[in-house]
Design a protein around this motif. Structure first.
Motif, mmCIF file in Angstrom:
data_model
loop_
_atom_site.group_PDB
_atom_site.id
_atom_site.type_symbol
_atom_site.label_atom_id
_atom_site.label_comp_id
_atom_site.label_asym_id
_atom_site.label_seq_id
_atom_site.Cartn_x
_atom_site.Cartn_y
_atom_site.Cartn_z
ATOM 1 N N LEU A 25 -27.868 -17.748 2.095
ATOM 2 C CA LEU A 25 -28.862 -17.018 1.559
ATOM 3 C C LEU A 25 -30.474 -16.577 1.973
ATOM 4 C CD1 LEU A 25 -27.177 -17.728 -1.786
ATOM 5 C CD2 LEU A 25 -26.538 -16.311 -0.295
ATOM 6 N N TYR A 26 -30.690 -15.861 2.201
ATOM 7 C CA TYR A 26 -32.312 -15.870 2.323
ATOM 8 C C TYR A 26 -32.591 -14.258 0.658
ATOM 9 C CZ TYR A 26 -31.834 -16.741 7.135
ATOM 10 O OH TYR A 26 -31.455 -17.764 7.833
ATOM 11 N N LEU A 32 -24.517 -15.535 5.018
ATOM 12 C CA LEU A 32 -23.216 -15.609 5.207
ATOM 13 C C LEU A 32 -23.095 -15.820 4.417
ATOM 14 C CD1 LEU A 32 -23.803 -18.355 8.544
ATOM 15 C CD2 LEU A 32 -22.401 -15.739 8.566
ATOM 16 N N ASP A 33 -20.932 -15.678 4.141
ATOM 17 C CA ASP A 33 -20.374 -15.711 2.661
ATOM 18 C C ASP A 33 -19.536 -16.253 3.100
ATOM 19 O OD1 ASP A 33 -19.340 -15.548 0.263
ATOM 20 O OD2 ASP A 33 -19.148 -13.388 0.378
ATOM 21 N N GLY A 34 -18.945 -18.234 2.831
ATOM 22 C CA GLY A 34 -17.725 -18.957 2.907
ATOM 23 C C GLY A 34 -17.096 -18.923 3.880
ATOM 24 N N VAL A 35 -17.606 -18.798 5.372
ATOM 25 C CA VAL A 35 -17.304 -19.040 6.521
ATOM 26 C C VAL A 35 -16.690 -20.163 7.130
ATOM 27 C CG1 VAL A 35 -17.650 -18.871 9.421
ATOM 28 C CG2 VAL A 35 -18.667 -16.821 7.779
ATOM 29 N N THR A 69 -27.046 -22.850 3.612
ATOM 30 C CA THR A 69 -26.470 -23.294 1.189
ATOM 31 C C THR A 69 -25.944 -23.763 0.884
ATOM 32 O OG1 THR A 69 -28.088 -21.116 1.671
ATOM 33 C CG2 THR A 69 -27.851 -21.713 -0.646
ATOM 34 N N GLY A 70 -24.950 -23.188 1.755
ATOM 35 C CA GLY A 70 -23.654 -23.940 0.811
ATOM 36 C C GLY A 70 -22.699 -24.413 2.172
ATOM 37 N N GLY A 71 -21.782 -25.051 1.466
ATOM 38 C CA GLY A 71 -20.541 -25.179 2.638
ATOM 39 C C GLY A 71 -20.338 -26.958 3.141
ATOM 40 N N GLU A 72 -19.544 -27.723 4.000
ATOM 41 C CA GLU A 72 -19.217 -28.502 4.590
ATOM 42 C C GLU A 72 -19.538 -28.104 6.157
ATOM 43 O OE1 GLU A 72 -16.529 -30.377 2.735
ATOM 44 O OE2 GLU A 72 -17.379 -30.953 0.479
ATOM 45 N N ILE A 73 -19.979 -29.013 6.524
ATOM 46 C CA ILE A 73 -20.103 -29.294 8.784
ATOM 47 C C ILE A 73 -19.356 -30.792 8.530
ATOM 48 C CG2 ILE A 73 -21.111 -29.495 10.817
ATOM 49 C CD1 ILE A 73 -23.129 -27.914 9.337
ATOM 50 N N GLU A 74 -17.995 -31.163 9.017
ATOM 51 C CA GLU A 74 -17.622 -31.893 9.439
ATOM 52 C C GLU A 74 -17.832 -32.396 11.116
ATOM 53 O OE1 GLU A 74 -13.874 -32.965 8.662
ATOM 54 O OE2 GLU A 74 -13.781 -32.538 6.212
ATOM 55 N N ILE A 75 -17.895 -33.608 11.664
ATOM 56 C CA ILE A 75 -18.295 -33.737 12.872
ATOM 57 C C ILE A 75 -17.130 -35.261 13.511
ATOM 58 C CG2 ILE A 75 -19.534 -34.642 15.102
ATOM 59 C CD1 ILE A 75 -22.056 -32.708 14.491
ATOM 60 N N ASP A 81 -24.206 -33.677 6.267
ATOM 61 C CA ASP A 81 -25.308 -33.179 5.614
ATOM 62 C C ASP A 81 -25.459 -31.887 6.214
ATOM 63 O OD1 ASP A 81 -23.991 -34.306 3.309
ATOM 64 O OD2 ASP A 81 -25.553 -36.422 3.538
ATOM 65 N N ARG A 82 -26.329 -32.120 6.842
ATOM 66 C CA ARG A 82 -27.787 -31.315 7.651
ATOM 67 C C ARG A 82 -27.590 -32.076 8.931
ATOM 68 N NH1 ARG A 82 -32.032 -30.050 9.435
ATOM 69 N NH2 ARG A 82 -32.839 -27.701 8.842
#
Length: 517
Positions: A25-26, A32-35, A69-75, A81-82
């Motif tokens: 969100l800007y 981006l919305d829930g990708v 702004t939201g969501g999760e990243i997994e590697i 977290d970021r």
């Protein structure tokens, strides 16, 4: 093959990257919305969408440039977290940008290992050039490069420079290579070589995200396609579902058949005629054709056939060695752009950034460049009149900008093309030459350019359109002239519009078949 990448990426799990519910969100904007996006080893994912769909934002999150702004990243199954820029690189994510980041004065090897050069012993700690070249060679060999590691980047073609960028990514133990519009400035031959390189990366289980407006290439290379529209993932297409029409329908929310607009009304008289025109490109060959009022004549042919050189000659940028040019039936000498403009012949060039615009100038200044005389009094530009003309063209062409005082370089590719077009529309053109009019712009912007071209033809302007995009040539043209080695090999009417017929003439064969109903 001189080397393999298996030792670099050996042991990599099959699925290593997962994005879930990614949002950005800007102020006042949802980019981006829930990708959701998952990347597996050795998978080529086509990422498509119009400009503003969210592709760049999603890739910046992957590269650690911006934070979601939201969501999760997994590697590798572990939550992150970021992603920072360094963290993204350590995870094996590398970028090959449309605007290449190379040092022209350094060798290919030096660019590959910039900041990580092997050093000699001793107090001076000089760069070990032999070791540098030795380490770069296996990477370049793996990519099928046809140049030496010690070749200066300034001496390389654009396609070869891209191989240097990819080799740099692999030297960083890349597990995912993100390619942003990698073929936008390449010839057909160079493009095919790059797509072959992607095949090699896939064979070595390196994943690729391939971002492109050239949907035919996406169809050719992708195992799966992710389609973004307005910041949302609106479709994921399996290999068997990847079709140009399907991608366009998801990207713009309507069918392919609406992209090119309605057919033209019957054309009028010939506004531009070339009779046995010879140029310095192929002095032994002559070209003859006519463009009629209200007609879009597509000029097709392979790279190197002489299309652009002929267009430049008609606009007075290249000398005409023989033959004649007629405007509205009257012989004219177009020995310079000034003379071409005086006769109502205007060129929208292939490279809009270098030849069509001054990117650091205001939008309004770019629009008025060709018509300063009519906007001046006693040699001084009437600023108010210039602004009025710019605002009128902004409204007429729907140029997306906050204000025409903004720099032209701040616009998207499609809007830059509209500014180039706006420059000529205020001068009542008789003939407009479009050289690769939609190169590097998204499908929605293409639709607007096609609409504008058709509106101009409906007003009686004769349009000559040069394009390497086969679907574009067939979809937009009223007639097609095909060049081969500097001469016109033949003409096609709508009943003969097929890729086979165009290619047959382009390679010098004359067999023409009627198109199937």
């Amino acid at each position: 093959m001189a080397a393999t990448l298996t030792p670099i990426i050996g042991g990599m799990p099959h699925s290593f990257l997962a994005l879930t519910g990614i949002s950005k969100l800007y102020p006042g904007v949802t980019a981006l919305d829930g990708v959701d996006l998952r990347v597996s080893a050795g998978e080529v994912i086509g990422l498509v969408g119009e400009n503003g769909a969210g592709k760049s934002t999603l890739m910046k999150i992957l590269g650690g440039v911006v934070e979601a702004t939201g969501g999760e990243i997994e590697i590798d199954g572990d939550r992150v977290d970021r992603l920072s820029v360094n963290g993204s690189m350590r995870a094996g994510i590398a970028f090959v940008h449309q605007e290449l980041n190379l040092f022209d004065n350094l060798s290919a090897a030096a660019n590959i290992f910039i900041g990580r050069e092997p050093l000699k012993g001793g107090p001076l700690r000089l760069i070990d050039t032999e070791a540098l070249n030795r380490q770069a060679k296996p990477l370049l060999d793996q990519l099928g490069a046809d140049f030496r590691p010690d070749t200066k980047v300034a001496d390389l073609s654009l396609a070869q420079m891209q191989l240097v960028e990819i080799a740099k990514a692999l030297s960083l133990k890349a597990r995912l290579v993100i390619m942003d519009e990698p073929t936008s400035s390449l010839t057909v031959t160079e493009t095919n070589r790059l797509l072959a390189v992607i095949g090699r990366l896939k064979a070595e289980r390196v994943a690729v995200i391939f971002i492109s407006h050239r949907l035919g290439e996406v169809k050719q290379v992708a195992d799966r396609v992710a389609v973004l529209r307005d910041g949302r993932l609106v479709a994921e297409l399996a290999r068997s579902e990847i079709e140009t029409g399907t991608m366009i329908r998801h990207m713009i929310g309507r069918d392919l058949k609406t992209l090119y607009g309605p057919p033209a009304a019957p054309p009028g008289h010939a506004v531009l005629e070339l009779a046995d025109v010879r140029t310095s490109y192929r002095p032994d060959q002559a070209a003859s054709f006519s463009v009629r009022a209200g007609e879009i004549l597509g000029l097709a042919g392979l790279v190197g056939s002489g299309r652009t050189e002929l267009a430049r000659a008609v606009f007075g940028l290249e000398p005409i060695l023989g033959g004649e040019i007629r405007i509205d039936g009257r012989k004219v000498g177009l020995r310079s752009p000034r003379e071409a403009i005086q006769h109502g012949v205007y060129l929208v060039p292939e490279d809009r950034k270098r030849s069509g615009l001054i990117l650091s100038f205001r939008i309004s200044h770019n629009i008025s460049l060709a018509s300063l005389k009519s906007l001046s009094r006693r040699g001084i530009v009437d600023g108010a009149a210039e602004r009025r003309e710019a605002e009128a063209q902004k409204k007429n062409l729907d140029i997306r900008c906050l204000d025409t005082t903004a720099e032209a370089g701040s616009l998207s590719g499609g809007n830059q093309q509209k500014v180039v077009l706006a420059k000529w529309l205020s001068m009542q053109p008789r003939v407009l030459i479009f050289d690769e009019p939609t190169r590097g712009i998204d499908v929605g912007a293409k639709n607007e350019i096609y609409r504008l071209m058709r509106e101009l033809s409906d007003r009686g302007v004769g349009i000559l359109m040069i394009s390497s995009d086969m679907e574009e040539v067939i979809g937009v043209s009223d007639r097609i002239a095909v060049m081969h080695e500097g001469a016109i090999a033949g003409f096609l009417d709508r009943s003969q519009f097929t890729e086979e017929n165009v290619l047959s003439l382009a390679v010098g064969r004359a067999a023409i078949r009627e198109a199937a109903e």
